[in-house]
Write a protein that holds these residues in place. Structure first.
Motif, short mmCIF file in Angstrom:
data_model
loop_
_atom_site.label_atom_id
_atom_site.label_comp_id
_atom_site.label_asym_id
_atom_site.label_seq_id
_atom_site.Cartn_x
_atom_site.Cartn_y
_atom_site.Cartn_z
N MET A 1 24.35 13.91 -14.63
CA MET A 1 24.06 15.09 -15.06
C MET A 1 22.73 15.46 -15.66
SD MET A 1 26.32 17.30 -13.78
CE MET A 1 25.81 18.54 -15.26
N THR A 2 22.23 16.32 -14.82
CA THR A 2 20.66 17.10 -15.52
C THR A 2 20.78 18.04 -16.59
OG1 THR A 2 19.99 17.16 -14.01
CG2 THR A 2 19.47 15.23 -13.99
N PRO A 3 19.83 17.87 -17.16
CA PRO A 3 19.12 19.06 -18.06
C PRO A 3 19.17 20.39 -16.76
CG PRO A 3 18.03 18.03 -19.15
CD PRO A 3 18.81 16.89 -18.13
N ASP A 4 18.51 20.04 -15.71
CA ASP A 4 18.45 20.96 -14.84
C ASP A 4 19.46 21.25 -14.05
OD1 ASP A 4 15.29 20.68 -14.91
OD2 ASP A 4 14.97 19.16 -13.42
N ASP A 5 20.56 20.41 -14.03
CA ASP A 5 22.01 20.90 -13.14
C ASP A 5 22.59 22.00 -13.70
OD1 ASP A 5 22.18 18.78 -11.26
OD2 ASP A 5 22.85 17.01 -12.23
N LEU A 6 22.07 21.85 -15.25
CA LEU A 6 23.15 22.71 -16.26
C LEU A 6 22.26 24.07 -15.95
CD1 LEU A 6 24.62 23.38 -18.59
CD2 LEU A 6 23.12 22.39 -20.41
N ASP A 7 20.89 24.54 -16.16
CA ASP A 7 19.80 25.39 -15.97
C ASP A 7 20.35 25.69 -14.44
OD1 ASP A 7 17.87 27.06 -16.62
OD2 ASP A 7 16.77 25.82 -15.47
N ARG A 8 20.56 25.22 -13.59
CA ARG A 8 21.24 25.76 -12.25
C ARG A 8 22.52 26.42 -12.97
NH1 ARG A 8 22.44 22.16 -7.43
NH2 ARG A 8 22.65 23.11 -5.48
N VAL A 9 23.57 25.55 -12.89
CA VAL A 9 24.43 26.94 -12.81
C VAL A 9 24.32 27.80 -14.26
CG1 VAL A 9 27.15 25.92 -14.08
CG2 VAL A 9 25.65 24.24 -12.88
N ILE A 104 20.05 23.36 -23.05
CA ILE A 104 19.34 22.47 -21.91
C ILE A 104 18.49 22.09 -22.82
CG2 ILE A 104 17.82 23.56 -20.12
CD1 ILE A 104 20.14 25.57 -19.68
N ALA A 105 17.72 22.84 -23.24
CA ALA A 105 16.71 22.49 -24.44
C ALA A 105 17.24 21.12 -25.37
CB ALA A 105 16.25 23.11 -25.47
N MET A 106 18.13 20.84 -26.01
CA MET A 106 18.70 19.75 -26.98
C MET A 106 19.10 19.05 -25.54
SD MET A 106 18.05 20.73 -29.65
CE MET A 106 19.21 18.58 -29.75
N VAL A 107 19.61 19.47 -24.24
CA VAL A 107 19.63 17.39 -23.71
C VAL A 107 18.86 17.39 -23.14
CG1 VAL A 107 21.00 17.20 -21.24
CG2 VAL A 107 22.13 18.69 -22.76
N ARG A 108 17.46 18.04 -23.03
CA ARG A 108 16.14 17.98 -22.33
C ARG A 108 14.95 16.78 -23.66
NH1 ARG A 108 14.53 19.94 -17.70
NH2 ARG A 108 14.98 22.21 -17.72
N THR A 109 15.81 16.98 -25.28
CA THR A 109 14.95 16.63 -25.92
C THR A 109 15.52 15.12 -26.54
OG1 THR A 109 15.23 18.37 -27.42
CG2 THR A 109 13.46 18.83 -26.25
N ALA A 110 16.75 15.29 -26.93
CA ALA A 110 17.48 13.90 -27.54
C ALA A 110 17.65 12.47 -27.16
CB ALA A 110 19.05 14.76 -27.28
N PRO A 111 17.23 12.12 -28.27
CA PRO A 111 17.13 10.87 -27.18
C PRO A 111 18.64 10.18 -25.88
CG PRO A 111 16.11 10.79 -29.30
CD PRO A 111 17.03 11.54 -28.86
N PRO A 112 18.50 9.38 -25.17
CA PRO A 112 19.50 8.97 -24.56
C PRO A 112 20.53 8.55 -25.05
CG PRO A 112 17.91 7.82 -23.76
CD PRO A 112 17.38 9.74 -24.54
N PRO A 125 24.04 13.17 -24.18
CA PRO A 125 23.32 14.18 -24.00
C PRO A 125 24.41 14.28 -22.74
CG PRO A 125 20.91 12.90 -25.40
CD PRO A 125 22.61 11.71 -25.31
N GLU A 126 23.68 14.09 -21.68
CA GLU A 126 23.93 13.26 -20.19
C GLU A 126 25.52 14.19 -20.63
OE1 GLU A 126 24.73 11.56 -16.10
OE2 GLU A 126 24.86 10.60 -18.23
#
Length: 205
Positions: A1-9, A104-112, A125-126
């Motif tokens: 799962m990626t931030p782009d997936d969440l943004d799309r949904v 979405i922003a937090m998932v993009r920026t938080a260290p994995p 984050p994922e």
């Protein structure tokens, strides 16, 4: 799962919900006890809460960030986030979009390697992106039933949600019906309908 997936949904859900008749927002959201307005507030609150869990430099591992969650009426959802009803359905959906953008922003920026508490397992984050996606997918299903809308989300995102959060789900069925079954909202051939369910947020090895 990626931030782009969440943004799309989130964007697909918003596009569907914008077609709702203004008078329909007071009706029940599918089989939920909440009305459609309250269900969107609950969804926005979920997305906000998941973003908040990833926010502190030292995320909590044993409990939620202690916002006050409270209902506006007996039996309503206990939220920290409520929309101003004077802003109407457009304002309500803006609250949903803003809460989604925070996650979405937090998932993009938080260290994995970040880990934070959730009642269904300390997650990364994922995992929080997948949680936000499943909340959006299934609550939009509830809302579509109450608002008289069509909702058929993309199979690829549903498959990634299932892979990340529902390792016990069958892999030989179509992803969207399987996700509805996994969350107690549908049936699959040869399997009993679920009356209780949970996901598993722990990172996969």
């Amino acid at each position: 799962m990626t931030p782009d997936d969440l943004d799309r949904v989130v964007q697909l859900a918003l596009a569907a919900l914008r077609d709702a008749p203004p008078a329909a927002w007071g009706g029940k959201a599918g089989t939920l006890e909440w009305d459609c307005w309250e269900t969107v507030e609950h969804l926005a609150d979920d997305l906000f809460a998941y973003a908040a869990q990833l926010g502190p430099r030292q995320p909590p591992l044993t409990d939620e960030v202690p916002f006050v969650w409270e209902p506006r009426r007996p039996g309503g959802p206990a939220n920290a986030i409520h929309a101003d009803r004077a802003a109407g359905p457009a304002g309500l959906l803006q609250v949903l979009e803003a809460s989604g953008a925070l996650l979405i922003a937090m998932v993009r920026t938080a260290p994995p390697e970040t880990r934070s508490y959730h009642g269904y397992g300390v997650s990364d984050p994922e995992g929080f992106a997948a949680m936000g996606a499943v909340e959006t997918l299934v609550h939009t299903y509830d809302l579509a039933a109450g608002l008289g809308l069509d909702w058929a989300p993309p199979a690829d995102v549903c498959a990634r949600v299932l892979h990340r959060l529902f390792p016990d789900a069958p892999a030989d069925e179509e992803p969207w019906p399987t996700l509805l079954w996994a969350t107690g909202r549908g049936e699959l051939p040869g399997r009993e309908r679920r009356t209780s369910w949970r996901w598993y947020g722990e990172p996969r090895g």
